[in-house]
Design a protein around this motif. Structure first.
Motif, short mmCIF file in Angstrom:
data_model
loop_
_atom_site.label_atom_id
_atom_site.label_comp_id
_atom_site.label_asym_id
_atom_site.label_seq_id
_atom_site.Cartn_x
_atom_site.Cartn_y
_atom_site.Cartn_z
N CYS A 28 38.82 33.45 35.73
CA CYS A 28 37.36 33.46 35.90
C CYS A 28 36.90 32.83 37.21
CB CYS A 28 36.73 32.71 34.73
SG CYS A 28 37.09 33.45 33.12
N HIS A 29 37.81 32.53 38.12
CA HIS A 29 37.47 31.68 39.26
C HIS A 29 36.37 32.21 40.17
CE1 HIS A 29 40.45 34.23 41.44
NE2 HIS A 29 39.72 33.93 42.49
N ALA A 30 36.09 33.50 40.16
CA ALA A 30 35.06 34.05 41.05
C ALA A 30 33.74 34.35 40.33
CB ALA A 30 35.58 35.32 41.73
N LEU A 31 33.62 33.97 39.08
CA LEU A 31 32.41 34.32 38.32
C LEU A 31 31.13 33.79 38.96
CD1 LEU A 31 33.11 34.21 34.49
CD2 LEU A 31 31.99 36.01 35.77
N TYR A 32 31.16 32.60 39.51
CA TYR A 32 29.96 32.01 40.12
C TYR A 32 29.90 32.28 41.62
CZ TYR A 32 30.12 29.25 35.76
OH TYR A 32 30.18 28.85 34.45
N GLY A 33 30.80 33.13 42.12
CA GLY A 33 30.93 33.34 43.55
C GLY A 33 31.68 32.16 44.16
N GLY A 78 33.88 31.86 50.04
CA GLY A 78 34.46 33.00 50.73
C GLY A 78 34.15 34.34 50.07
N PHE A 79 33.56 34.33 48.89
CA PHE A 79 33.21 35.55 48.14
C PHE A 79 31.84 35.32 47.51
CE2 PHE A 79 33.40 38.38 44.40
CZ PHE A 79 33.73 39.58 45.02
N GLY A 119 42.68 46.77 44.75
CA GLY A 119 42.00 47.50 43.68
C GLY A 119 40.61 46.96 43.41
N THR A 120 40.46 46.30 42.26
CA THR A 120 39.16 45.79 41.87
C THR A 120 39.20 44.27 41.77
OG1 THR A 120 39.62 45.83 39.50
CG2 THR A 120 38.75 47.87 40.49
N LEU A 121 38.01 43.68 41.71
CA LEU A 121 37.93 42.24 41.52
C LEU A 121 38.61 41.84 40.21
CD1 LEU A 121 36.97 39.42 42.30
CD2 LEU A 121 34.76 39.97 41.23
N LEU A 122 38.39 42.62 39.16
CA LEU A 122 39.01 42.29 37.87
C LEU A 122 40.53 42.27 37.97
CD1 LEU A 122 38.67 41.57 34.89
CD2 LEU A 122 38.67 44.02 34.38
#
Length: 197
Positions: free
Chosen positions: A66-71, A74-75, A38-41
């Motif tokens: 919140c683990h991907a907030l700063y990139g 791998g993302f 689906g989505t990142l959220l």
């Protein structure tokens, strides 16, 4: 839309923090970024929920959200600039934000190999500086990484086929750092024989 059941698994004292974190994620556009399942959220919420289901402490559950907030290594999409870290500190607290930064800062090629070794260097991809994290920090990192990767592998058969053996090998090496529920989930999702060290 935000999953209304998500906050239910978070302890009552953390509901306000969760709402603030979700508001930051929504303002940053996490609902509009495609991601397996689906989505990142939606992915971020599943990771947080998975950590909670493993009995993780609330700080790690918040970091999972919140683990991907700063990139990440791998993302590469950063939803919040590092110059705005204080906003996330206000939303989820100093310790949880520090875990988000720690997770985002990992230079995987340099750091994954020695994570289970107390003398293994962890390299910050933003600064290039090596560090030697505490056992608790390494456990938190391993648990968050497992939740992140296992969520994607559970959603995507292609990921399981392509990366399942490598993930199982990685988490087998990290076994001393993983909780029993995380390790059981790893075996369940990856559905392969356990490799003995």
């Amino acid at each position: 839309m935000v999953d209304s059941d998500h906050a239910a698994i978070v302890r009552m004292g953390d509901v306000e923090m969760t709402a603030e974190a979700l508001a930051i994620l929504q303002a940053a556009g996490a609902e509009g970024i495609e991601h397996p399942g689906g989505t990142l959220l939606a992915h971020l919420q599943r990771v947080s929920d998975l950590l909670a289901s493993w009995g993780a402490r609330s700080v790690l559950v918040s970091a999972g959200l919140c683990h991907a907030l700063y990139g990440t290594d791998g993302f590469p999409v950063a939803l919040l600039d590092l110059g705005r870290r204080a906003e996330l500190v206000e939303a989820i607290g100093t310790e949880a934000e520090a875990l988000v930064y720690f997770y985002a800062s990992c230079d995987r090629k340099s750091s994954y190999r020695g994570l289970a070794d107390s003398q293994g260097a962890f390299v910050d991809r933003f600064t290039g500086a090596p560090m030697y994290p505490s056992l608790e920090a390494r456990r938190d990192f391993a648990e968050l990484t497992a939740a992140n990767e296992l969520d994607i592998a559970a959603i995507s058969p292609e990921v399981r086929i392509r990366y399942g053996a490598d993930l199982l090998d990685l988490f087998t090496r990290w076994r001393p750092l993983l909780s029993e529920p995380a390790w059981a989930h790893c075996r369940s999702v990856l559905d392969q024989p356990i490799h003995k060290n």
